[in-house]
Write an enzyme that holds these catalytic residues in place. Structure first.
Site, mmCIF file in Angstrom:
data_model
loop_
_atom_site.group_PDB
_atom_site.id
_atom_site.type_symbol
_atom_site.label_atom_id
_atom_site.label_comp_id
_atom_site.label_asym_id
_atom_site.label_seq_id
_atom_site.Cartn_x
_atom_site.Cartn_y
_atom_site.Cartn_z
ATOM 1 N N SER A 245 0.859 -1.196 -0.153
ATOM 2 C CA SER A 245 -0.041 0.000 -0.109
ATOM 3 C C SER A 245 0.890 1.160 0.128
ATOM 4 O O SER A 245 1.692 1.446 -0.915
ATOM 5 C CB SER A 245 -0.909 0.262 1.177
ATOM 6 O OG SER A 245 -2.049 0.861 0.943
ATOM 7 N N ASP A 345 -8.967 -5.413 -5.456
ATOM 8 C CA ASP A 345 -8.681 -4.313 -4.404
ATOM 9 C C ASP A 345 -9.546 -3.357 -4.596
ATOM 10 O O ASP A 345 -9.693 -2.693 -5.551
ATOM 11 C CB ASP A 345 -7.163 -3.829 -5.057
ATOM 12 C CG ASP A 345 -6.334 -3.231 -3.611
ATOM 13 O OD1 ASP A 345 -7.212 -2.312 -3.193
ATOM 14 O OD2 ASP A 345 -5.258 -3.268 -3.593
ATOM 15 N N HIS A 378 -7.099 -5.894 -0.828
ATOM 16 C CA HIS A 378 -5.991 -5.143 -0.403
ATOM 17 C C HIS A 378 -5.440 -5.871 0.759
ATOM 18 O O HIS A 378 -6.047 -6.586 1.558
ATOM 19 C CB HIS A 378 -6.094 -3.508 0.133
ATOM 20 C CG HIS A 378 -5.233 -2.580 0.232
ATOM 21 N ND1 HIS A 378 -4.849 -2.216 -1.111
ATOM 22 C CD2 HIS A 378 -4.662 -1.945 1.027
ATOM 23 C CE1 HIS A 378 -3.888 -1.147 -0.737
ATOM 24 N NE2 HIS A 378 -3.830 -0.857 0.433
#
Length: 410
Positions: A245, A345, A378
């Site tokens: 991230s 995601d 994610h």
């Protein structure tokens, strides 16, 4: 009537459905992420919980009332959905292997002398257990002045090593939250067992610290590695970098801005090169130059308001944002990359990774591997799951291969 059983089964079915087909609206991206992330990565545990809850209910109440009959139908549908998530997670093995053979060659595993495609069943049974008796952790070492945000941990084999390759792990958290204990530990634990020395860092967080404090600190940690890692058994000449991230953004930017004096104030002469990068679900279109609506929304709602200083708006200071954007910093000198992203995601759309990889492959003279993981949300690698175990082993194969290629060229 047994309404509680029916409600539990309906909620679980909703979670299973969201794991397979996450809600796409921007307003639901965060709850869709949390629900889908935990359900998809813990699908075997949720399946066992559903089966146990259903069995207990049947033993106590039978199947006579209508709500139980409907609940059984929902439980069956949930089991089908969770089974599909388990199969999709296991499919990461082939997705990772295909990415590596395409980038490194069909015989790359023969060069390593191993394929290492098995699963760690004991770790899967206890996915949140992060300790390992055969890995030594040296905690809270200062790599620069400034307190707890400038501390790092070193993961290394319990038996002494010398000249080991080094991995730098950069945590995520939207540049505003997070710490070194929360991410990357399954990968670091696995690599340390294989003879690597791994370094996990804290770095300054916004809004208390504004850009470029984050990347400057990451480069300061590289400077520390160059000075000190030999005393922990590492080779300061070979450093790979990873992160997820915001950590994916920072690790990619580290790899693409090697020895950039503008990001090394006061230590311009220190070598901050890295020899490989493996960013996970990273933010690459920092300046929204691709025209993506999702990138533009992130720029306006988060980066300009919380990460950059208030007087550095993206309209009049666009160059500052471009300088912070991996998508806009790619050159032919980029080190080998292994980019990994989840197709589902909800927080960083997969098309951002696709465009980053496309541009990397256009310019870089080094290998660029890309694995797009079906069904992955994610943060899929935070704890041990079927999918993350395959990813960890694939990243290790990529890093080992890159290290062997580097050694052969010395």
């Amino acid at each position: 009537m047994q309404p509680n059983f029916l409600i539990r089964r309906a909620v679980q079915l909703g979670l299973a459905a969201n794991a397979l087909r996450p809600l796409r609206a921007r307003s639901t991206s965060v709850p869709a992420f949390f629900a889908g992330w935990l359900t998809s990565e813990l699908a075997p545990q949720f399946l066992a919980l559903t089966a146990a809850d259903t069995a207990v209910h049947l033993a106590r109440h039978g199947v006579r009332d209508r709500s139980t009959q409907v609940g059984l139908g929902l439980a069956a549908a949930t089991a089908v959905g969770l089974g599909a998530s388990i199969r999709t997670g296991h499919g990461a093995r082939d997705e990772i292997e295909r990415a590596l053979t395409e980038a490194l060659g069909d015989d790359y595993a023969e060069e390593l002398g191993r394929s290492d495609l098995g699963l760690p069943w004991s770790e899967l049974a206890l996915p949140f257990r992060m300790g390992a008796p055969d890995v030594q952790v040296d905690r809270n070492i200062a790599y620069a002045p400034g307190g707890k945000r400038f501390l790092l941990d070193v993961y290394r084999p319990s038996e002494p090593v010398t000249g080991a390759p080094v991995l730098l792990q950069v945590h995520g958290g939207a540049w505003v939250i997070g710490n070194k204990e929360e991410q990357g530990r399954p990968l670091m634990r696995y690599l340390a067992r294989r003879g690597w020395v791994c370094v996990a860092i804290n770095y300054p967080l916004s809004p208390a610290h504004r850009w470029p404090a984050h990347i400057v600190a990451a480069k300061q940690s590289l400077a520390w590695i160059r000075r000190e890692i030999a005393s922990y058994g590492g080779d300061p000449r070979f450093v790979a970098v990873t992160g997820g991230s915001a950590g994916g953004h920072l690790s990619a930017l580290l790899a693409l801005t090697q020895n950039d004096p503008a990001l090394q104030p006061g230590f311009e002469s220190i070598d901050t090169s890295v020899q490989a990068a493996a960013p996970h679900y990273g933010v690459y279109d920092f300046a929204a130059t691709s025209g993506s609506p999702a990138s533009k929304y992130r720029l306006e709602s988060l980066l300009a308001r919380r990460v950059f200083a208030p007087d550095r708006d993206p309209v009049s200071h666009l160059d500052d944002y471009i300088a912070a954007s991996p998508l806009d910093r790619i050159t032919s000198d980029a080190p080998p990359f292994f980019v990994i992203h989840g197709r589902d995601d909800s927080l960083v759309p997969v098309r951002e990774a696709r465009e980053f990889v496309r541009r990397l492959r256009e310019k870089s003279k080094n290998p660029v591997a890309y694995a797009e993981l079906a069904g992955a949300q994610h943060a899929f690698d935070v704890f041990t799951s079927v999918r993350s175990a395959h990813v960890v082993r694939g990243v290790a194969r990529f890093l080992d291969h890159t290290y062997l290629q580097w050694k052969a060229a010395q």
